[in-house]
Design a protein around this motif. Sequence first.
Motif, PDB file in Angstrom:
ATOM      1  N   ASN A 101       0.806  -1.229   0.000  1.00  0.00           N
ATOM      2  CA  ASN A 101       0.000   0.000   0.000  1.00  0.00           C
ATOM      3  C   ASN A 101       0.836   1.275   0.000  1.00  0.00           C
ATOM      4  OD1 ASN A 101       0.879  -0.227   2.616  1.00  0.00           O
ATOM      5  ND2 ASN A 101      -1.147  -0.453   3.505  1.00  0.00           N
ATOM      6  N   VAL A 102       2.161   1.176   0.139  1.00  0.00           N
ATOM      7  CA  VAL A 102       3.012   2.356   0.023  1.00  0.00           C
ATOM      8  C   VAL A 102       2.925   2.915  -1.392  1.00  0.00           C
ATOM      9  CG1 VAL A 102       5.397   3.137   0.095  1.00  0.00           C
ATOM     10  CG2 VAL A 102       4.530   1.673   1.885  1.00  0.00           C
ATOM     11  N   THR A 103       2.773   2.032  -2.375  1.00  0.00           N
ATOM     12  CA  THR A 103       2.673   2.495  -3.757  1.00  0.00           C
ATOM     13  C   THR A 103       1.441   3.342  -3.993  1.00  0.00           C
ATOM     14  OG1 THR A 103       1.946   0.245  -4.163  1.00  0.00           O
ATOM     15  CG2 THR A 103       3.946   0.945  -5.237  1.00  0.00           C
ATOM     16  N   TYR A 104       0.422   3.125  -3.189  1.00  0.00           N
ATOM     17  CA  TYR A 104      -0.788   3.911  -3.380  1.00  0.00           C
ATOM     18  C   TYR A 104      -0.528   5.402  -3.179  1.00  0.00           C
ATOM     19  CZ  TYR A 104      -3.251  -0.544  -3.076  1.00  0.00           C
ATOM     20  OH  TYR A 104      -3.689  -1.821  -3.280  1.00  0.00           O
ATOM     21  N   GLY A 105       0.443   5.744  -2.375  1.00  0.00           N
ATOM     22  CA  GLY A 105       0.723   7.151  -2.126  1.00  0.00           C
ATOM     23  C   GLY A 105       1.948   7.685  -2.833  1.00  0.00           C
ATOM     24  N   ALA A 106       2.961   6.843  -3.027  1.00  0.00           N
ATOM     25  CA  ALA A 106       4.242   7.317  -3.553  1.00  0.00           C
ATOM     26  C   ALA A 106       4.147   7.819  -4.992  1.00  0.00           C
ATOM     27  CB  ALA A 106       5.288   6.208  -3.447  1.00  0.00           C
ATOM     28  N   VAL A 107       3.599   7.018  -5.859  1.00  0.00           N
ATOM     29  CA  VAL A 107       3.565   7.385  -7.280  1.00  0.00           C
ATOM     30  C   VAL A 107       2.607   8.542  -7.557  1.00  0.00           C
ATOM     31  CG1 VAL A 107       3.125   6.518  -9.596  1.00  0.00           C
ATOM     32  CG2 VAL A 107       4.314   5.101  -7.936  1.00  0.00           C
ATOM     33  N   PRO A 108       1.382   8.527  -7.017  1.00  0.00           N
ATOM     34  CA  PRO A 108       0.522   9.698  -7.245  1.00  0.00           C
ATOM     35  C   PRO A 108       1.117  10.985  -6.672  1.00  0.00           C
ATOM     36  CG  PRO A 108      -0.820   7.860  -6.570  1.00  0.00           C
ATOM     37  CD  PRO A 108       0.611   7.438  -6.409  1.00  0.00           C
ATOM     38  N   PHE A 109       1.836  10.894  -5.564  1.00  0.00           N
ATOM     39  CA  PHE A 109       2.482  12.090  -5.011  1.00  0.00           C
ATOM     40  C   PHE A 109       3.501  12.650  -5.991  1.00  0.00           C
ATOM     41  CE2 PHE A 109       6.121  13.930  -2.791  1.00  0.00           C
ATOM     42  CZ  PHE A 109       5.505  15.045  -2.239  1.00  0.00           C
ATOM     43  N   LEU A 110       4.352  11.787  -6.545  1.00  0.00           N
ATOM     44  CA  LEU A 110       5.331  12.258  -7.516  1.00  0.00           C
ATOM     45  C   LEU A 110       4.660  12.859  -8.741  1.00  0.00           C
ATOM     46  CD1 LEU A 110       8.093   9.494  -7.514  1.00  0.00           C
ATOM     47  CD2 LEU A 110       8.282  11.836  -6.719  1.00  0.00           C
ATOM     48  N   SER A 111       3.586  12.239  -9.192  1.00  0.00           N
ATOM     49  CA  SER A 111       2.913  12.761 -10.387  1.00  0.00           C
ATOM     50  C   SER A 111       2.233  14.098 -10.116  1.00  0.00           C
ATOM     51  CB  SER A 111       1.914  11.742 -10.928  1.00  0.00           C
ATOM     52  OG  SER A 111       0.874  11.520 -10.007  1.00  0.00           O
ATOM     53  N   CYS A 112       1.810  14.329  -8.881  1.00  0.00           N
ATOM     54  CA  CYS A 112       1.182  15.617  -8.542  1.00  0.00           C
ATOM     55  C   CYS A 112       2.172  16.773  -8.608  1.00  0.00           C
ATOM     56  CB  CYS A 112       0.554  15.567  -7.156  1.00  0.00           C
ATOM     57  SG  CYS A 112      -0.962  14.610  -7.094  1.00  0.00           S
ATOM     58  N   LEU A 113       3.441  16.495  -8.455  1.00  0.00           N
ATOM     59  CA  LEU A 113       4.452  17.557  -8.506  1.00  0.00           C
ATOM     60  C   LEU A 113       4.537  18.216  -9.880  1.00  0.00           C
ATOM     61  CD1 LEU A 113       7.356  15.894  -6.482  1.00  0.00           C
ATOM     62  CD2 LEU A 113       5.757  17.653  -5.713  1.00  0.00           C
ATOM     63  N   TYR A 114       4.067  17.519 -10.898  1.00  0.00           N
ATOM     64  CA  TYR A 114       4.125  18.058 -12.255  1.00  0.00           C
ATOM     65  C   TYR A 114       2.999  19.055 -12.547  1.00  0.00           C
ATOM     66  CZ  TYR A 114       7.699  14.654 -13.425  1.00  0.00           C
ATOM     67  OH  TYR A 114       8.859  13.925 -13.473  1.00  0.00           O
ATOM     68  N   PHE A 115       2.018  19.178 -11.684  1.00  0.00           N
ATOM     69  CA  PHE A 115       0.865  20.065 -11.893  1.00  0.00           C
ATOM     70  C   PHE A 115       0.189  19.791 -13.231  1.00  0.00           C
ATOM     71  CE2 PHE A 115       3.592  22.814  -9.191  1.00  0.00           C
ATOM     72  CZ  PHE A 115       2.799  22.795  -8.070  1.00  0.00           C
ATOM     73  N   ASN A 116       0.053  18.523 -13.559  1.00  0.00           N
ATOM     74  CA  ASN A 116      -0.539  18.136 -14.827  1.00  0.00           C
ATOM     75  C   ASN A 116      -1.572  17.042 -14.535  1.00  0.00           C
ATOM     76  OD1 ASN A 116      -1.102  16.991 -17.346  1.00  0.00           O
ATOM     77  ND2 ASN A 116       0.936  17.510 -18.132  1.00  0.00           N
ATOM     78  N   ARG A 117      -2.830  17.383 -14.733  1.00  0.00           N
ATOM     79  CA  ARG A 117      -3.913  16.463 -14.404  1.00  0.00           C
ATOM     80  C   ARG A 117      -3.818  15.164 -15.199  1.00  0.00           C
ATOM     81  NH1 ARG A 117      -9.914  18.586 -14.830  1.00  0.00           N
ATOM     82  NH2 ARG A 117      -8.974  20.063 -13.410  1.00  0.00           N
ATOM     83  N   LYS A 118      -3.475  15.269 -16.468  1.00  0.00           N
ATOM     84  CA  LYS A 118      -3.400  14.084 -17.323  1.00  0.00           C
ATOM     85  C   LYS A 118      -2.325  13.115 -16.820  1.00  0.00           C
ATOM     86  CE  LYS A 118      -2.544  12.698 -22.071  1.00  0.00           C
ATOM     87  NZ  LYS A 118      -2.095  13.131 -23.382  1.00  0.00           N
ATOM     88  N   VAL A 119      -1.173  13.638 -16.432  1.00  0.00           N
ATOM     89  CA  VAL A 119      -0.091  12.790 -15.922  1.00  0.00           C
ATOM     90  C   VAL A 119      -0.517  12.106 -14.634  1.00  0.00           C
ATOM     91  CG1 VAL A 119       2.255  12.801 -14.987  1.00  0.00           C
ATOM     92  CG2 VAL A 119       1.714  14.147 -17.005  1.00  0.00           C
ATOM     93  N   THR A 120      -1.144  12.858 -13.738  1.00  0.00           N
ATOM     94  CA  THR A 120      -1.559  12.311 -12.459  1.00  0.00           C
ATOM     95  C   THR A 120      -2.585  11.193 -12.641  1.00  0.00           C
ATOM     96  OG1 THR A 120      -1.154  14.451 -11.410  1.00  0.00           O
ATOM     97  CG2 THR A 120      -2.517  12.873 -10.208  1.00  0.00           C
ATOM     98  N   ILE A 121      -3.560  11.421 -13.490  1.00  0.00           N
ATOM     99  CA  ILE A 121      -4.585  10.402 -13.725  1.00  0.00           C
ATOM    100  C   ILE A 121      -3.984   9.188 -14.435  1.00  0.00           C
ATOM    101  CG2 ILE A 121      -6.689   9.904 -15.034  1.00  0.00           C
ATOM    102  CD1 ILE A 121      -7.551  12.811 -14.416  1.00  0.00           C
ATOM    103  N   THR A 122      -3.147   9.437 -15.432  1.00  0.00           N
ATOM    104  CA  THR A 122      -2.539   8.352 -16.198  1.00  0.00           C
ATOM    105  C   THR A 122      -1.662   7.462 -15.326  1.00  0.00           C
ATOM    106  OG1 THR A 122      -2.518   9.759 -18.141  1.00  0.00           O
ATOM    107  CG2 THR A 122      -1.148   7.807 -18.226  1.00  0.00           C
TER     108      THR A 122
END
Length: 129
Positions: A101-122
């Motif tokens: 369950n660590v992956t549930y937070g780690a990857v979306p957190f990194l993707s949020c740093l890009y400020f790009n909705r498409k990247v975060t959702i993808t």
Amino acid sequence: MNDENELFFNENITAVNRVVEKILLLCAIVPISFCILTLLKIWRVPHLYSLCIFNFSIVSFLIAHFMNKYKKTQKAAMYVDIICAAVFVELLAVKNIIQINVTYGAVPFLSCLYFNRKVTITTAIPVFV
């Protein structure tokens, strides 16, 4: 105004790619610490497994480093960096070294740093699937 937004997002992608690149390099410390803890008999992690994780972290750092050198590959590097981080965390979960369950937070957190909705959702949807 649109040009300013485009410039901001491109500079942000470059900056975050550099940070994720450093994180991928620092991931090489994890398997080294596994070996040390195994030798001290504090934790038991197979050395071959640690070597595989170490090799993956070095290779993923090199891929990220070379992709981040060129402006044309910054957007592709954004996805590659996030995928490499996700695979690293998943590799740790293979032998139940960490909880999945660590992956549930780690990857979306990194993707949020890009400020790009498409990247975060993808990148977040495959993590939860």
